[in-house]
Design an enzyme around this catalytic site. Structure first.
Site, mmCIF file in Angstrom:
data_model
loop_
_atom_site.group_PDB
_atom_site.id
_atom_site.type_symbol
_atom_site.label_atom_id
_atom_site.label_comp_id
_atom_site.label_asym_id
_atom_site.label_seq_id
_atom_site.Cartn_x
_atom_site.Cartn_y
_atom_site.Cartn_z
ATOM 1 N N ARG A 53 -10.319 22.578 -42.460
ATOM 2 C CA ARG A 53 -10.516 22.157 -43.856
ATOM 3 C C ARG A 53 -10.424 23.311 -44.851
ATOM 4 O O ARG A 53 -9.717 23.234 -45.871
ATOM 5 C CB ARG A 53 -11.913 21.530 -44.025
ATOM 6 C CG ARG A 53 -12.083 20.266 -43.333
ATOM 7 C CD ARG A 53 -13.542 20.078 -42.884
ATOM 8 N NE ARG A 53 -13.547 19.115 -41.814
ATOM 9 C CZ ARG A 53 -13.223 19.426 -40.546
ATOM 10 N NH1 ARG A 53 -12.952 20.658 -40.183
ATOM 11 N NH2 ARG A 53 -13.187 18.484 -39.631
ATOM 12 N N THR A 54 -11.157 24.360 -44.582
ATOM 13 C CA THR A 54 -11.279 25.447 -45.559
ATOM 14 C C THR A 54 -9.926 26.117 -45.763
ATOM 15 O O THR A 54 -9.485 26.341 -46.901
ATOM 16 C CB THR A 54 -12.326 26.476 -45.074
ATOM 17 O OG1 THR A 54 -13.492 25.764 -44.667
ATOM 18 C CG2 THR A 54 -12.672 27.462 -46.152
ATOM 19 N N LYS A 81 -3.776 44.186 -31.043
ATOM 20 C CA LYS A 81 -3.474 45.555 -30.566
ATOM 21 C C LYS A 81 -4.549 46.530 -31.025
ATOM 22 O O LYS A 81 -4.389 47.743 -30.910
ATOM 23 C CB LYS A 81 -2.116 46.015 -31.123
ATOM 24 C CG LYS A 81 -0.947 45.142 -30.741
ATOM 25 C CD LYS A 81 0.340 45.733 -31.328
ATOM 26 C CE LYS A 81 1.224 44.666 -31.900
ATOM 27 N NZ LYS A 81 2.291 45.212 -32.744
ATOM 28 N N ARG A 103 -12.385 34.479 -43.730
ATOM 29 C CA ARG A 103 -13.338 33.880 -42.781
ATOM 30 C C ARG A 103 -13.472 34.835 -41.607
ATOM 31 O O ARG A 103 -12.464 35.310 -41.060
ATOM 32 C CB ARG A 103 -12.861 32.518 -42.288
ATOM 33 C CG ARG A 103 -13.739 32.020 -41.134
ATOM 34 C CD ARG A 103 -13.587 30.583 -40.847
ATOM 35 N NE ARG A 103 -14.164 29.765 -41.906
ATOM 36 C CZ ARG A 103 -14.326 28.450 -41.795
ATOM 37 N NH1 ARG A 103 -13.975 27.831 -40.698
ATOM 38 N NH2 ARG A 103 -14.846 27.754 -42.793
ATOM 39 N N HIS A 131 -21.367 30.259 -46.722
ATOM 40 C CA HIS A 131 -20.092 29.530 -46.871
ATOM 41 C C HIS A 131 -20.151 28.940 -48.288
ATOM 42 O O HIS A 131 -20.331 27.732 -48.470
ATOM 43 C CB HIS A 131 -19.997 28.453 -45.790
ATOM 44 C CG HIS A 131 -18.645 27.833 -45.616
ATOM 45 N ND1 HIS A 131 -17.593 28.042 -46.500
ATOM 46 C CD2 HIS A 131 -18.164 26.993 -44.652
ATOM 47 C CE1 HIS A 131 -16.537 27.360 -46.071
ATOM 48 N NE2 HIS A 131 -16.853 26.721 -44.963
HETATM 49 N N1 CP Z 1 -16.467 22.893 -43.147
HETATM 50 C C1 CP Z 1 -15.624 23.810 -42.653
HETATM 51 O O1 CP Z 1 -15.768 25.000 -42.896
HETATM 52 O O2 CP Z 1 -14.627 23.299 -41.862
HETATM 53 P P1 CP Z 1 -13.460 24.166 -41.198
HETATM 54 O O3 CP Z 1 -14.113 25.022 -40.146
HETATM 55 O O4 CP Z 1 -12.510 23.150 -40.622
HETATM 56 O O5 CP Z 1 -12.842 25.000 -42.270
#
Ligand code: CP
Length: 321
Positions: A53-54, A81, A103, A131
């Site tokens: 999603r993100t 590497k 992320r 988040h």
């Molecule tokens: N909610 C969320 O962060 O989903 P993803 O891990 O799919 O990005």
């Protein structure tokens, strides 16, 4: 302004006014053809952990604003590497990155990166820590359905200890005036949270469900648990899962959220995830508007201000964010 100051590293650093502005901007984007505020800019998605999603919604958000996107995955890259996060980011900066969306499994990685590069960084989830764009889209989704969060009771249910979504939501929801209760097995509640004067605690969901306006079920993050912290998945589902029987305790208008991905039959029953109270797919769709607001704020704040003023003068005043 420094690149660190331009970055969005967590909801902790956001004031209520800044959150309101981001939600109002997301609302304006959802109602109006998107302006090309990222024309000529390149957003680099640096994903060192999996995401559906993100990652996708940041890509869509950048493209809807006329920006270009580059998508990095640690798998198949020179990280295999031995290249570090900082060297990877510096490589992309040399290739013309205007913004990093990061992320990472390490809490604090976005802060570290923001100190090392002259490019703003947006936190797309770091370890157990934060988040922030998830919490912003959750607030946007609840308010889109129920109106202002002020005075609303939100129950966050499940694996609070390992949840960056919970940490960011505690910040955003309380700053917007919601009453937040966290509930989960004692082994999955972070120590010290009971001392907070702003957050209520419950060990059994049944005690809170009848009064909740919104229930946010969290994914049980077995991959982040250092050792077994629950007896079994079926035991967890029996005592803490959002089942049909538990949902019957909720008010008729109360809504259900989940950040995804869902462990069906563990923290939430399939009929609750797919039922009429569920806002799970609205959360996903709203994520694009919210991430557009974040990227425009980070990459082109002056252009955004001009566009918002113009949009407001055309609609004759601001509407709900
Ligand atoms: N909610 C969320 O962060 O989903 P993803 O891990 O799919 O990005």
């Amino acid at each position: 302004m420094t690149f660190m100051a331009k970055s969005l590293l967590g909801a902790t650093e956001l004031s209520a006014a800044r959150i309101r502005k981001l939600l109002a901007t997301a609302g304006a984007f959802s109602r109006t053809p998107p302006p090309a505020l990222l024309q000529g800019k390149t957003v680099v998605n640096l994903f060192f952990e999996n995401s559906t999603r993100t990652r996708t919604s940041f890509e869509l958000a950048a493209r809807r604003l006329g920006g270009a996107t580059l998508s990095f995955s640690a798998a198949g890259s020179s990280v295999q590497k031995g290249e570090t996060l900082i060297d990877t980011a510096r490589t992309y900066a040399a290739l013309g990155a205007d913004c990093f969306v990061l992320r990472h499994s390490a809490s604090g990685a976005p802060l570290t990166l923001s100190r090392a590069v002259r490019v703003p960084v947006v936190n797309a989830g770091d370890g157990f820590h934060e988040h922030p764009t998830q919490a912003l889209l959750d607030a946007f989704t609840i308010e889109s359905r129920l109106g202002s969060l002020k005075g609303k009771r939100v129950l966050i249910l499940g694996d609070i200890a390992h949840s960056r979504v919970a940490r960011s939501n505690l910040q955003v929801l309380t700053k917007l005036g919601a009453r937040v209760t966290v509930c989960g097995p004692p082994t999955l509640l972070p120590p010290g949270l009971e001392q907070s004067s702003e957050i209520e605690f419950a060990y059994r969901p049944e005690t809170v469900l009848p009064d909740a306006d919104a229930v946010m079920a969290l994914r049980l993050q077995t991959e982040r648990q250092s050792k077994a912290q629950i007896p079994s998945l079926s035991e967890y589902a029996r005592f803490w899962g959002l089942t049909a029987d538990r949902a019957r305790l909720m008010k008729p208008e109360a809504v259900i959220l989940h950040p995804g991905p869902v462990n069906r039959g563990v923290e939430i029953a399939p009929e609750m995830a797919d039922g009429p109270r569920s806002l799970i797919l609205e959360q996903v769709a709203n994520g694009v508007w919210v991430r557009m607001a974040v990227l425009a704020t980070v990459c082109n704040p002056e252009g955004l201000e001009k566009w918002l003023a113009q949009a407001q003068s055309q609609t004759g005043g601001s509407r709900r964010g």
